[in-house]
Write a protein that holds these residues in place. Structure first.
Motif, PDB file in Angstrom:
ATOM      1  N   VAL A   1      -3.480   2.506   7.866  1.00 51.90           N
ATOM      2  CA  VAL A   1      -3.736   3.249   9.110  1.00 51.90           C
ATOM      3  C   VAL A   1      -4.960   3.587   9.152  1.00 51.90           C
ATOM      4  O   VAL A   1      -5.410   3.406  10.440  1.00 51.90           O
ATOM      5  CB  VAL A   1      -2.929   4.666   8.713  1.00 51.90           C
ATOM      6  CG1 VAL A   1      -3.328   5.783   9.622  1.00 51.90           C
ATOM      7  CG2 VAL A   1      -1.370   4.538   8.389  1.00 51.90           C
ATOM      8  N   VAL A   2      -5.889   3.664   8.274  1.00 55.11           N
ATOM      9  CA  VAL A   2      -7.278   3.549   8.642  1.00 55.11           C
ATOM     10  C   VAL A   2      -7.864   2.447   9.178  1.00 55.11           C
ATOM     11  O   VAL A   2      -8.385   2.425  10.383  1.00 55.11           O
ATOM     12  CB  VAL A   2      -8.138   3.773   7.382  1.00 55.11           C
ATOM     13  CG1 VAL A   2      -9.580   3.817   7.589  1.00 55.11           C
ATOM     14  CG2 VAL A   2      -7.739   5.334   6.774  1.00 55.11           C
ATOM     15  N   ASP A   3      -7.572   1.151   8.642  1.00 57.14           N
ATOM     16  CA  ASP A   3      -7.747  -0.190   9.188  1.00 57.14           C
ATOM     17  C   ASP A   3      -7.315  -0.576  10.685  1.00 57.14           C
ATOM     18  O   ASP A   3      -8.056  -0.758  11.398  1.00 57.14           O
ATOM     19  CB  ASP A   3      -7.477  -1.241   8.285  1.00 57.14           C
ATOM     20  CG  ASP A   3      -8.337  -1.289   7.099  1.00 57.14           C
ATOM     21  OD1 ASP A   3      -9.266  -0.523   6.877  1.00 57.14           O
ATOM     22  OD2 ASP A   3      -7.650  -2.201   6.002  1.00 57.14           O
ATOM     23  N   GLY A   4      -6.124  -0.021  10.707  1.00 50.84           N
ATOM     24  CA  GLY A   4      -5.478  -0.089  11.915  1.00 50.84           C
ATOM     25  C   GLY A   4      -6.026   0.712  13.110  1.00 50.84           C
ATOM     26  O   GLY A   4      -6.398   0.222  14.269  1.00 50.84           O
ATOM     27  N   THR A   5      -6.381   1.843  12.832  1.00 48.32           N
ATOM     28  CA  THR A   5      -7.033   2.880  13.644  1.00 48.32           C
ATOM     29  C   THR A   5      -8.442   2.278  14.250  1.00 48.32           C
ATOM     30  O   THR A   5      -8.724   2.646  15.381  1.00 48.32           O
ATOM     31  CB  THR A   5      -6.839   4.360  13.112  1.00 48.32           C
ATOM     32  OG1 THR A   5      -5.633   4.770  12.893  1.00 48.32           O
ATOM     33  CG2 THR A   5      -7.657   5.286  14.150  1.00 48.32           C
ATOM     34  N   LEU A   6      -9.153   2.231  13.250  1.00 53.89           N
ATOM     35  CA  LEU A   6     -10.379   1.723  13.735  1.00 53.89           C
ATOM     36  C   LEU A   6     -10.401   0.427  14.215  1.00 53.89           C
ATOM     37  O   LEU A   6     -11.257   0.323  15.273  1.00 53.89           O
ATOM     38  CB  LEU A   6     -11.182   1.476  12.505  1.00 53.89           C
ATOM     39  CG  LEU A   6     -11.677   2.746  11.401  1.00 53.89           C
ATOM     40  CD1 LEU A   6     -12.276   2.555  10.295  1.00 53.89           C
ATOM     41  CD2 LEU A   6     -12.376   3.875  12.395  1.00 53.89           C
ATOM     42  N   GLU A   7      -9.486  -0.600  13.940  1.00 50.81           N
ATOM     43  CA  GLU A   7      -9.334  -1.693  14.786  1.00 50.81           C
ATOM     44  C   GLU A   7      -9.360  -1.456  15.986  1.00 50.81           C
ATOM     45  O   GLU A   7      -9.659  -1.970  16.986  1.00 50.81           O
ATOM     46  CB  GLU A   7      -8.329  -2.563  14.013  1.00 50.81           C
ATOM     47  CG  GLU A   7      -8.362  -4.075  14.760  1.00 50.81           C
ATOM     48  CD  GLU A   7      -7.457  -4.874  14.239  1.00 50.81           C
ATOM     49  OE1 GLU A   7      -6.951  -5.950  14.791  1.00 50.81           O
ATOM     50  OE2 GLU A   7      -6.894  -4.680  13.244  1.00 50.81           O
TER      51      GLU A   7
ATOM     52  N   GLY B   1      -2.874  10.879   9.526  1.00 51.09           N
ATOM     53  CA  GLY B   1      -1.803  11.573   8.837  1.00 51.09           C
ATOM     54  C   GLY B   1      -1.014  10.472   8.111  1.00 51.09           C
ATOM     55  O   GLY B   1      -0.504   9.649   8.518  1.00 51.09           O
ATOM     56  N   VAL B   2      -0.691  10.895   6.880  1.00 51.91           N
ATOM     57  CA  VAL B   2       0.057   9.773   6.092  1.00 51.91           C
ATOM     58  C   VAL B   2       1.054  10.839   5.173  1.00 51.91           C
ATOM     59  O   VAL B   2       0.605  11.911   4.556  1.00 51.91           O
ATOM     60  CB  VAL B   2      -0.962   9.144   4.991  1.00 51.91           C
ATOM     61  CG1 VAL B   2      -1.845   8.288   5.745  1.00 51.91           C
ATOM     62  CG2 VAL B   2      -1.660   9.960   4.275  1.00 51.91           C
ATOM     63  N   GLU B   3       2.271  10.166   4.779  1.00 48.31           N
ATOM     64  CA  GLU B   3       3.209  10.879   4.052  1.00 48.31           C
ATOM     65  C   GLU B   3       4.262   9.836   3.421  1.00 48.31           C
ATOM     66  O   GLU B   3       4.490   8.733   4.188  1.00 48.31           O
ATOM     67  CB  GLU B   3       4.064  11.806   4.810  1.00 48.31           C
ATOM     68  CG  GLU B   3       4.613  13.046   4.119  1.00 48.31           C
ATOM     69  CD  GLU B   3       3.776  14.169   3.770  1.00 48.31           C
ATOM     70  OE1 GLU B   3       3.360  14.023   2.382  1.00 48.31           O
ATOM     71  OE2 GLU B   3       3.323  14.801   4.425  1.00 48.31           O
TER      72      GLU B   3
ATOM     73  N   GLY C   1       2.258   6.573   8.661  1.00 51.16           N
ATOM     74  CA  GLY C   1       1.382   7.284   8.943  1.00 51.16           C
ATOM     75  C   GLY C   1       0.900   7.045  10.262  1.00 51.16           C
ATOM     76  O   GLY C   1       1.265   5.778  10.800  1.00 51.16           O
ATOM     77  N   ALA C   2       0.024   7.708  10.658  1.00 53.07           N
ATOM     78  CA  ALA C   2      -0.696   7.463  12.240  1.00 53.07           C
ATOM     79  C   ALA C   2      -2.044   8.078  12.131  1.00 53.07           C
ATOM     80  O   ALA C   2      -2.446   8.917  11.471  1.00 53.07           O
ATOM     81  CB  ALA C   2       0.188   8.458  13.230  1.00 53.07           C
ATOM     82  N   GLY C   3      -2.748   7.641  13.055  1.00 54.81           N
ATOM     83  CA  GLY C   3      -4.401   7.765  12.995  1.00 54.81           C
ATOM     84  C   GLY C   3      -4.734   7.782  14.403  1.00 54.81           C
ATOM     85  O   GLY C   3      -4.150   6.860  15.459  1.00 54.81           O
TER      86      GLY C   3
ATOM     87  N   GLN D   1      -0.155   3.432  14.737  1.00 51.96           N
ATOM     88  CA  GLN D   1       1.052   3.851  14.063  1.00 51.96           C
ATOM     89  C   GLN D   1       1.496   3.012  13.167  1.00 51.96           C
ATOM     90  O   GLN D   1       1.580   1.689  13.662  1.00 51.96           O
ATOM     91  CB  GLN D   1       2.213   4.489  14.862  1.00 51.96           C
ATOM     92  CG  GLN D   1       3.336   5.001  14.019  1.00 51.96           C
ATOM     93  CD  GLN D   1       4.572   5.328  15.140  1.00 51.96           C
ATOM     94  OE1 GLN D   1       4.205   5.513  16.391  1.00 51.96           O
ATOM     95  NE2 GLN D   1       5.685   5.020  14.499  1.00 51.96           N
ATOM     96  N   SER D   2       2.033   3.182  12.005  1.00 49.80           N
ATOM     97  CA  SER D   2       2.591   2.376  10.988  1.00 49.80           C
ATOM     98  C   SER D   2       4.132   2.146  11.463  1.00 49.80           C
ATOM     99  O   SER D   2       4.610   2.866  12.400  1.00 49.80           O
ATOM    100  CB  SER D   2       2.612   2.752   9.694  1.00 49.80           C
ATOM    101  OG  SER D   2       3.227   3.795   9.434  1.00 49.80           O
TER     102      SER D   2
END
Length: 408
Positions: free
Chosen positions: A34-40, A117-119, A227-229, A13-14
């Motif tokens: 969000v993509v980088d953080g989630t995959l990491e 999810g991003v907004e 955002g969150a992933g 989550q950001s």
């Protein structure tokens, strides 16, 4: 495990307190984070992702950016050619993205899915943002005679409770006060450092003015960037990668959709025990698929876009009888340490509400709870957690139940 089990491998989550426009960043920058953080967090390179699903409600309005499904590949070279799509269901957009990913995995089409999810909502002045958010109502047919559509809509729901059962506005203030207090323990919450005045003692002051109807400033969730992933995987993936330890297992889900107009929903429910019976049915569907009842739930992340929506959630999940949500509030049942802690993260009011990301963020927090990694807002001993995410005036309702994963 069976071939139909879906697992939450990890997520990210950001910081919902940020203003991305002031930082000189745009939707692509947020998507990259969000993509980088989630995959990491999942310890997974992009080339191990089979499919991507993006939740976003208002990209065209707030940023001018449509075709959001292509943003992950735009910002991440190893997602090039990975099939991706964007999903919109107002505030339930993130949950619809999750359901779509689950359907892909359960069908056997893929073994791994990235859901983000991003907004961005702070790209325009607040009044303009409120107008944009009104697009999730029945455009041209409702809300055109008020300044703030959604506070007016959920004030109308509060008024419906008042007419059917009686409603003391102090109970709405108590929900807000609790969620702001919970948010102080969440390092990603938008209001964690806010100075919120006492909401339940004394008469409301100028610092908590009326917004629309029965709802005041602190009854409302915030305009939020964020955002969150999560990464979802199948049994087959875990069998091939036994070193991976998922955070949670998806036990059950419910999804109901009804018409857009608020009055249509209220009229259809008159004479019945519940103000929004389809919301209750979505929750019961999730419980049935998870083979539990409310007693089997250790906590809930619910959709408190306004205090009235959490008030509705309390009796619709069955914590009290219809119209008796006030009992759970007065008894401390929804507080940390209570019978069913609700929104230990701070929810939307305290934590923030980046619309297209909220459903993913709820599932992420529920998964953290059952993994025992929620930090200062951890519900002690949580092994089963629920979510309740609504879009519009409950036109789209999605509920999930997650359970703790066995330790390898």
């Amino acid at each position: 495990m069976t071939s139909t089990d879906i697992w939450v491998l990890a997520g990210y989550q950001s910081d919902f307190a940020r203003n991305l426009t002031r930082e000189g960043k745009d939707a692509a920058d947020l998507t990259r984070e969000v993509v980088d953080g989630t995959l990491e967090a999942a310890r997974m390179p992009g080339d191990r992702i089979d499919v991507v699903h993006v939740g976003n409600a208002f990209g065209e309005l707030f940023t001018g950016q449509a075709h959001m499904g292509a943003l992950p590949a735009t910002v991440r070279e190893d997602l090039w050619e990975v099939p991706a799509s964007r999903h919109e269901a107002a505030c339930a957009s993130g949950s619809i993205a999750l359901l779509s990913a689950m359907a892909d995995l359960r069908a056997g089409s893929y073994d791994t899915a990235l859901v983000v999810g991003v907004e961005l909502e702070k790209t325009v002045p607040g009044d303009t943002g409120a107008q944009y958010l009104g697009a999730a109502a029945w455009a041209g047919h409702e809300g055109h005679d008020v300044k703030f559509v959604w506070p007016s809509m959920f004030s109308r729901i509060a008024e419906e409770y008042a007419q059917r059962f009686g409603l003391d506005d102090a109970h709405l203030r108590a929900i807000a006060e609790l969620n702001f207090a919970n948010a102080r323990r969440n390092p990603c919450a938008q209001t964690r450092d806010w100075e919120v005045p006492p909401l339940t003692s004394g008469a409301p002051g100028e610092d908590n003015p009326v917004v629309e109807g029965r709802l005041r400033r602190f009854d409302c969730s915030q305009i939020t960037d964020g955002g969150a992933g999560v990464v979802l995987v199948t049994d087959e993936y875990l069998c091939r990668n036994p070193q991976m330890q998922p955070w949670a297992r998806l036990l059950g889900w419910g999804h109901r959709t009804v018409g857009l107009p608020l009055e249509q929903k209220l009229n259809r429910s008159r004479g019945g025990p519940y103000v929004m019976p389809h919301v209750r049915r979505a929750v019961l569907d999730a419980f049935d698929r998870a083979s539990i009842d409310l007693a089997g739930l250790d906590g809930l992340e619910t959709h408190d876009c306004f205090t009235a929506s959490e008030y509705l959630a309390i009796d619709h999940i069955g914590l009290t009888g219809p119209g008796e949500s006030w009992k759970a509030i007065e008894n401390g049942d929804i507080a940390p340490g209570g019978q069913l802690p609700i929104n230990p993260s701070g929810g939307l009011i305290g934590g923030g509400h980046p619309v297209g990301a909220s459903g993913v963020r709820m599932l992420l927090d529920a998964s953290r709870q059952v993994a025992g990694t929620a930090g200062d807002y951890q519900v002690e001993g949580a092994r089963t957690f629920g979510t309740l995410n609504i879009g519009g005036s409950t036109a789209t309702t999605v509920s999930f139940v997650v359970g703790s994963a066995p330790v390898a």
